[in-house]
Design a protein around this motif. Structure first.
Motif, short mmCIF file in Angstrom:
data_model
loop_
_atom_site.label_atom_id
_atom_site.label_comp_id
_atom_site.label_asym_id
_atom_site.label_seq_id
_atom_site.Cartn_x
_atom_site.Cartn_y
_atom_site.Cartn_z
N GLY A 1 13.46 -7.99 0.14
CA GLY A 1 12.92 -7.50 -1.12
C GLY A 1 12.94 -5.96 -0.98
N ILE A 2 13.03 -5.54 -0.06
CA ILE A 2 13.07 -3.65 0.49
C ILE A 2 14.52 -3.60 0.24
CG2 ILE A 2 12.48 -2.12 1.98
CD1 ILE A 2 10.07 -3.89 3.11
N LEU A 3 15.33 -4.12 0.81
CA LEU A 3 16.74 -3.93 0.86
C LEU A 3 17.32 -4.01 -0.56
CD1 LEU A 3 17.74 -5.86 4.02
CD2 LEU A 3 17.82 -3.60 3.86
N ALA A 4 16.85 -4.92 -1.18
CA ALA A 4 17.30 -5.21 -2.55
C ALA A 4 17.07 -4.18 -3.55
CB ALA A 4 16.52 -6.35 -3.14
N GLN B 1 0.98 -1.19 0.08
CA GLN B 1 0.00 -0.09 -0.20
C GLN B 1 0.92 1.12 0.09
OE1 GLN B 1 -2.44 1.06 3.65
NE2 GLN B 1 -4.03 0.04 2.52
N GLY B 2 0.20 2.34 -0.69
CA GLY B 2 1.16 3.66 -0.72
C GLY B 2 2.05 3.70 -1.80
N LYS B 3 2.87 4.71 -2.15
CA LYS B 3 3.74 4.91 -3.09
C LYS B 3 4.82 4.09 -3.17
CE LYS B 3 2.71 9.86 -3.16
NZ LYS B 3 2.89 11.40 -3.01
N PRO B 4 5.46 4.09 -4.34
CA PRO B 4 6.46 2.85 -4.34
C PRO B 4 7.61 3.44 -3.67
CG PRO B 4 6.20 3.92 -6.45
CD PRO B 4 5.10 4.44 -5.63
N LEU B 5 8.66 2.32 -3.26
CA LEU B 5 9.76 2.73 -2.32
C LEU B 5 10.49 3.78 -2.95
CD1 LEU B 5 10.87 -0.81 -1.20
CD2 LEU B 5 10.23 0.85 0.22
N SER B 6 10.72 3.73 -4.45
CA SER B 6 11.62 4.80 -4.89
C SER B 6 11.25 5.97 -4.68
CB SER B 6 11.70 4.70 -6.69
OG SER B 6 10.19 4.66 -6.92
N LYS C 1 18.10 1.22 8.22
CA LYS C 1 17.59 1.98 8.99
C LYS C 1 16.22 2.69 8.57
CE LYS C 1 20.28 6.11 7.94
NZ LYS C 1 21.14 5.90 6.70
N GLU C 2 15.87 2.40 7.43
CA GLU C 2 14.57 3.14 7.03
C GLU C 2 13.58 1.97 6.69
OE1 GLU C 2 14.32 6.13 6.51
OE2 GLU C 2 16.47 6.66 6.53
N ILE C 3 13.71 0.72 7.44
CA ILE C 3 12.69 -0.05 7.76
C ILE C 3 12.05 -0.12 8.91
CG2 ILE C 3 12.12 -2.71 7.32
CD1 ILE C 3 14.51 -2.52 5.41
N TYR C 4 10.86 -0.06 9.27
CA TYR C 4 10.13 -0.07 10.62
C TYR C 4 9.62 -1.18 10.44
CZ TYR C 4 11.45 4.73 10.77
OH TYR C 4 12.43 5.67 10.75
N LEU C 5 9.20 -2.22 11.67
CA LEU C 5 8.28 -3.32 11.71
C LEU C 5 7.40 -3.22 12.59
CD1 LEU C 5 11.38 -4.86 11.11
CD2 LEU C 5 9.92 -6.60 10.79
N ALA C 6 6.08 -3.51 12.61
CA ALA C 6 5.09 -3.33 13.70
C ALA C 6 4.26 -4.38 13.78
CB ALA C 6 4.24 -2.06 13.51
#
Length: 207
Positions: free
Chosen positions: A88-91, A11-16, A97-102
């Motif tokens: 997949g996000i790191l790739a 959901q939301g805008k792409p990571l780029s 440090k820009e990855i949050y988990l909840a």
């Protein structure tokens, strides 16, 4: 026993465009779709949101404090699905440090277990009513250093699923690995997420 199919809702805008990710992990009997609205409550519109979906809506069959082998292979499969999400996000060039988990409840247990097995500098961890998994904690499972990652861990006292003693064990383990933990215990709170917990979570996501 089962393994989890790869099913990750986004959901939301792409990571780029956003440059930061929030991974939301649902509880037992819930769905990826049901936890995604938590992102709006947390003020995470500027994040790309990811929500893995558990096969059969349950990450592992028994209590998180059952002997570890009773929850296999579902537990390992759940941890692998979260790792696939993170990798997949790191790739895509996003720093950890820009990855949050909840996560909430069973999802909070998975959040703490996954992060402790793959400790690094995350943006933050929001552990809403959960703790590390297993009848006894196995320190050999936990690797890495959180390098000051901010962590919020919350619990009602008493809670029908998660004892405060396990939350305290989890805090001790996370702090020993370099996490900066905020622990909140709410007397008489039902098995839910309070507005105050949302506000504390917002501060971590905004930092």
């Amino acid at each position: 026993m089962y393994t989890h199919e790869k099913d990750i809702r986004t959901q939301g805008k792409p990571l780029s465009e956003t440059g930061k990710a929030l991974i939301l992990i649902h509880g037992r009997g819930a769905t990826a779709a049901s936890i995604l609205p938590l992102a709006q409550e947390l003020g995470a519109d500027g994040f790309t949101r990811f929500a893995p979906q558990a096969t059969n809506n349950t990450w592992y069959p028994y209590s998180f404090m059952a002997p570890a082998d009773q929850n296999q292979p579902a537990l390992d499969s759940a941890l692998e699905l979260i790792d696939e999400t993170v990798q997949g996000i790191l790739a895509q060039g996003i720093a950890s440090k820009e990855i949050y988990l909840a996560g909430f409840s069973q999802g909070a247990c998975l959040t703490s277990e996954y992060a402790s097995r793959h400790a690094r500098r995350y943006g933050g961890l929001l552990i809403f009513t959960g703790g590390l998994i297993g009848e006894e904690l196995n320190a050999a499972n936990y690797k890495g250093n959180f390098e000051g990652t901010p962590v919020l861990i919350t619990i009602g006292d008493p809670d029908s699923h998660v004892p405060v003693s396990r939350v305290d064990e989890t805090v001790k383990q996370l702090e020993s690995m370099g996490a900066k933990v905020t622990r909140k215990v709410y007397p008489g709170r039902p098995h839910t997420i309070l507005d105050e917990e949302i506000e504390l979570g917002k501060k971590i996501l905004a930092s």
